[in-house]
Write an enzyme that holds these catalytic residues in place. Structure first.
Site, PDB file in Angstrom:
ATOM      1  N   ASN A 112      79.751  33.371 -13.747  1.00  0.00           N
ATOM      2  CA  ASN A 112      79.017  34.053 -12.676  1.00  0.00           C
ATOM      3  C   ASN A 112      79.251  33.441 -11.294  1.00  0.00           C
ATOM      4  O   ASN A 112      79.351  32.226 -11.168  1.00  0.00           O
ATOM      5  CB  ASN A 112      77.514  34.006 -12.981  1.00  0.00           C
ATOM      6  CG  ASN A 112      77.158  34.791 -14.231  1.00  0.00           C
ATOM      7  OD1 ASN A 112      77.791  35.791 -14.545  1.00  0.00           O
ATOM      8  ND2 ASN A 112      76.155  34.323 -14.954  1.00  0.00           N
ATOM      9  N   GLU A 115      76.283  34.074  -4.375  1.00  0.00           N
ATOM     10  CA  GLU A 115      74.987  34.772  -4.453  1.00  0.00           C
ATOM     11  C   GLU A 115      73.894  33.970  -3.749  1.00  0.00           C
ATOM     12  O   GLU A 115      73.044  34.524  -3.052  1.00  0.00           O
ATOM     13  CB  GLU A 115      74.590  35.001  -5.920  1.00  0.00           C
ATOM     14  CG  GLU A 115      75.395  36.098  -6.576  1.00  0.00           C
ATOM     15  CD  GLU A 115      75.159  36.173  -8.094  1.00  0.00           C
ATOM     16  OE1 GLU A 115      75.312  37.256  -8.634  1.00  0.00           O
ATOM     17  OE2 GLU A 115      74.839  35.153  -8.723  1.00  0.00           O
ATOM     18  N   GLN A 129      53.043  23.069  16.748  1.00  0.00           N
ATOM     19  CA  GLN A 129      53.480  22.102  15.738  1.00  0.00           C
ATOM     20  C   GLN A 129      54.156  22.823  14.564  1.00  0.00           C
ATOM     21  O   GLN A 129      54.925  22.226  13.819  1.00  0.00           O
ATOM     22  CB  GLN A 129      52.271  21.295  15.243  1.00  0.00           C
ATOM     23  CG  GLN A 129      52.620  20.258  14.209  1.00  0.00           C
ATOM     24  CD  GLN A 129      51.451  19.335  13.917  1.00  0.00           C
ATOM     25  OE1 GLN A 129      51.078  18.524  14.757  1.00  0.00           O
ATOM     26  NE2 GLN A 129      50.855  19.471  12.745  1.00  0.00           N
ATOM     27  N   SER A 172      76.287  31.609 -18.401  1.00  0.00           N
ATOM     28  CA  SER A 172      75.022  32.215 -18.794  1.00  0.00           C
ATOM     29  C   SER A 172      74.468  31.447 -19.989  1.00  0.00           C
ATOM     30  O   SER A 172      75.223  30.981 -20.833  1.00  0.00           O
ATOM     31  CB  SER A 172      75.247  33.681 -19.153  1.00  0.00           C
ATOM     32  OG  SER A 172      74.246  34.136 -20.038  1.00  0.00           O
ATOM     33  N   TYR A 196      50.580  24.200  26.199  1.00  0.00           N
ATOM     34  CA  TYR A 196      50.697  23.710  24.826  1.00  0.00           C
ATOM     35  C   TYR A 196      49.486  24.149  24.001  1.00  0.00           C
ATOM     36  O   TYR A 196      48.352  24.113  24.460  1.00  0.00           O
ATOM     37  CB  TYR A 196      50.806  22.167  24.787  1.00  0.00           C
ATOM     38  CG  TYR A 196      50.877  21.640  23.363  1.00  0.00           C
ATOM     39  CD1 TYR A 196      52.092  21.619  22.687  1.00  0.00           C
ATOM     40  CD2 TYR A 196      49.737  21.235  22.680  1.00  0.00           C
ATOM     41  CE1 TYR A 196      52.172  21.190  21.363  1.00  0.00           C
ATOM     42  CE2 TYR A 196      49.806  20.796  21.356  1.00  0.00           C
ATOM     43  CZ  TYR A 196      51.023  20.786  20.710  1.00  0.00           C
ATOM     44  OH  TYR A 196      51.101  20.373  19.410  1.00  0.00           O
ATOM     45  N   LYS A 225      80.204  34.752 -20.085  1.00  0.00           N
ATOM     46  CA  LYS A 225      79.970  34.935 -18.658  1.00  0.00           C
ATOM     47  C   LYS A 225      80.493  33.799 -17.780  1.00  0.00           C
ATOM     48  O   LYS A 225      80.423  32.631 -18.124  1.00  0.00           O
ATOM     49  CB  LYS A 225      78.460  35.089 -18.386  1.00  0.00           C
ATOM     50  CG  LYS A 225      77.852  36.388 -18.841  1.00  0.00           C
ATOM     51  CD  LYS A 225      78.434  37.629 -18.180  1.00  0.00           C
ATOM     52  CE  LYS A 225      78.087  37.769 -16.726  1.00  0.00           C
ATOM     53  NZ  LYS A 225      76.680  38.113 -16.504  1.00  0.00           N
ATOM     54  N   HIS A 241      82.903  52.400   4.654  1.00  0.00           N
ATOM     55  CA  HIS A 241      81.944  53.046   3.728  1.00  0.00           C
ATOM     56  C   HIS A 241      82.211  52.633   2.280  1.00  0.00           C
ATOM     57  O   HIS A 241      81.941  53.397   1.359  1.00  0.00           O
ATOM     58  CB  HIS A 241      82.002  54.576   3.833  1.00  0.00           C
ATOM     59  CG  HIS A 241      81.961  55.094   5.235  1.00  0.00           C
ATOM     60  ND1 HIS A 241      80.794  55.421   5.877  1.00  0.00           N
ATOM     61  CD2 HIS A 241      82.958  55.314   6.133  1.00  0.00           C
ATOM     62  CE1 HIS A 241      81.063  55.842   7.101  1.00  0.00           C
ATOM     63  NE2 HIS A 241      82.372  55.774   7.283  1.00  0.00           N
TER      64      HIS A 241
HETATM   65  N1  ARG Z   1      52.605  16.833  16.484  1.00  0.00           N
HETATM   66  C1  ARG Z   1      52.413  17.601  17.658  1.00  0.00           C
HETATM   67  C2  ARG Z   1      53.381  18.793  17.676  1.00  0.00           C
HETATM   68  O1  ARG Z   1      54.289  18.789  16.897  1.00  0.00           O
HETATM   69  C3  ARG Z   1      52.657  16.760  18.848  1.00  0.00           C
HETATM   70  C4  ARG Z   1      51.973  17.204  20.079  1.00  0.00           C
HETATM   71  C5  ARG Z   1      50.512  17.065  19.930  1.00  0.00           C
HETATM   72  N2  ARG Z   1      49.856  17.284  21.171  1.00  0.00           N
HETATM   73  C6  ARG Z   1      48.551  17.467  21.200  1.00  0.00           C
HETATM   74  N3  ARG Z   1      48.059  17.657  22.365  1.00  0.00           N
HETATM   75  N4  ARG Z   1      47.809  17.499  20.118  1.00  0.00           N
HETATM   76  O2  ARG Z   1      53.255  19.711  18.418  1.00  0.00           O
END
Ligand code: ARG
Length: 463
Positions: free
Chosen positions: A291, A296, A328, A283, A323, A289, A162
């Site tokens: 620092n 930090e 990306q 500073s 996907y 100073k 504490h």
């Molecule tokens: N630049 C894309 C990424 O980083 C690569 C894959 C792209 N694939 C696609 N079907 N457009 O995800």
């Protein structure tokens, strides 16, 4: 690329209009994913080798691909390669350059491969190299803690809970606490590496491929102990990057806690440490100073590392399989977190080596705060007084001392005896801070014998 020529894109066949310039600007990632180039080329070479072995391309085509890719790698390394944003990403830039250099054979490189498994592969290979670098930097940090722990072995300081003085401890014990944190950070990374180190290539776009690929062969070529089990999972998976971001967060959080201590330890109020001039700043207005900007900044940078984790978690959380281009957005936060944590680790080790502890001040700070009160209670426990009762007795002794503005060690035996008949002359052994520290012999405790052992263990571990 001309606006009219839609087919100039590697995927341009079904398009009748060229991509809007604004779309090219908005969607390009090559400005940051170019850093994957070595891994992209390594992956492509292994993929090409497999295609040749499987009879999907000829030996000559394979050889010219490898020659072309090696040339491209040299050009990129020497800064002679021009990355074009209209080609989107590192993968298409390299593939296009290959086809421009070697002609028809280059156009066969993408056989049985999608950018979805390609980018996943590059990212995993890049990250496993980064894990190795992080491990080296963590070890370097551990060494700095052990060096300081060895140097100051025997120095006593207040331990806090504490932020109130609690019990005396060895400074080396405090420093070795960070050694342990970094040890777990290293272990966590090794565990995360298992999930990173799985070959995604061969998953193709999302469903696998009908072409006769040999994924095990590619895995062996690229040093992957495992091949991913489900093409759909692989295509959309970024768990491995999220897990690494979490590991990075714990590292930065550990560094940030040390940084916080260095900041207040270097204040006039504490004066526990002197950070070397080369690691401090002044500073622009206050001439006196000095620092602690570096700790930090280490503390401050933990915010952006946490931001990176949250950013990717939010990006992935609503995505349907498999996907989606959202993915990306995975790379920038991961790259930024990696750069930040690596720089913080490396400067922390330097900072530690350039910090001197004020031994007299640490020792002096152990006087005041009744830090041996628990020892006094434990003494009574050894005389068969139940702990709760002992706690109460010592509480009264503390109140008495506080009224008179003295410490426990300043009381004489006659005064002590008024609180309990069990208190004898040997009580003074436990009331000294040295006695208190050295009594804490439990495994993992702060007694000099235990901390000496811990230092030896740490040195053996570091080799
Ligand atoms: N630049 C894309 C990424 O980083 C690569 C894959 C792209 N694939 C696609 N079907 N457009 O995800």
């Amino acid at each position: 690329m001309s606006q009219q020529d839609a087919s100039a894109k590697l995927w341009g066949g079904r398009f009748s209009e060229a991509t809007a310039a604004s779309v090219e600007d908005f969607s390009a990632s090559v400005q940051y994913d170019a850093r994957l180039y070595k891994h992209d080329i390594m992956g492509s070479k292994a993929h090409a080798k497999m295609l040749a072995k499987q009879g999907l391309i000829s030996e000559e085509e394979y050889t010219s691909m490898v020659t072309g890719l090696d040339e491209i790698e040299r050009d990129i390394a020497s800064g002679r390669f021009e990355f074009k944003p209209e080609l989107e990403d590192v993968h298409m830039n390299i593939e296009k350059a290959l086809t421009d250099r070697i002609g028809a054979a280059g156009a066969k490189l993408h056989t049985a491969r999608s950018r979805n498994d390609q980018v996943n592969l590059d990212f995993r290979m890049y990250l496993r190299d980064e894990v190795a670098e992080l491990d080296r930097l963590l070890e370097n940090g551990q060494r700095a803690f052990v060096r300081q722990g060895r140097k100051y072995l025997g120095t006593i300081m207040p331990g806090y809970t504490h932020m109130q003085r609690a019990q005396p401890v060895l400074l080396s014990h405090h420093l070795l606490a960070y050694f342990e944190m970094l040890k777990r950070d290293r272990e966590r990374l090794q565990s995360c590496l298992k999930r990173i180190n799985v070959l995604p290539l061969g998953s193709a776009a999302l469903a696998g491929t009908g072409l006769p690929v040999d994924r095990d062969f590619v895995a062996q070529e690229l040093g992957f102990p495992e091949v991913s089990a489900n093409s759909m999972d692989t295509s959309g998976d970024r768990d491995f990057a999220l897990e690494l971001l979490f590991c990075l967060n714990l590292i930065q959080m550990h560094l940030s806690r040390l940084a916080e201590e260095l900041v207040y330890w270097s204040s006039k109020e504490f004066d526990f440490v002197r950070i070397g001039d080369r690691y401090c700043t002044g500073s622009s207005i206050m001439p006196q100073k000095k620092n602690p900007d570096i700790p930090e900044l280490i503390r401050g940078k933990s915010g952006r590392v946490t931001g990176a984790l949250v950013s990717l978690l939010v990006t992935v959380k609503g995505l349907p399989l498999t996907y989606n281009r959202d993915l990306q957005e995975d790379k920038e936060p991961v790259f930024d977190a990696l750069d930040t944590v690596k720089a913080s680790l490396s400067i922390t080790a330097e900072l530690l080596d350039n910090t001197e502890f004020n031994v007299e001040r640490l020792q002096a700070a152990t006087y005041g705060g009744f830090m041996t009160a628990t020892d006094l209670a434990d003494y009574l426990v050894c005389k068969n007084v139940p702990f709760r009762q002992a706690h109460g007795i010592v509480g009264k002794v503390v109140a008495h001392c506080q009224e008179r503005d003295i410490e426990l060690i300043d009381l004489n035996l006659a005064e002590l005896k008024q609180f309990s008949e069990h208190l004898e002359a040997d009580v003074f052994d436990v009331l000294s801070v040295e006695g208190s520290v050295n009594s804490r012999v439990s495994t993992g405790g702060t007694a000099l014998v235990r901390v000496t052992e811990a230092l030896e263990q740490a040195e053996i571990y570091l080799g």
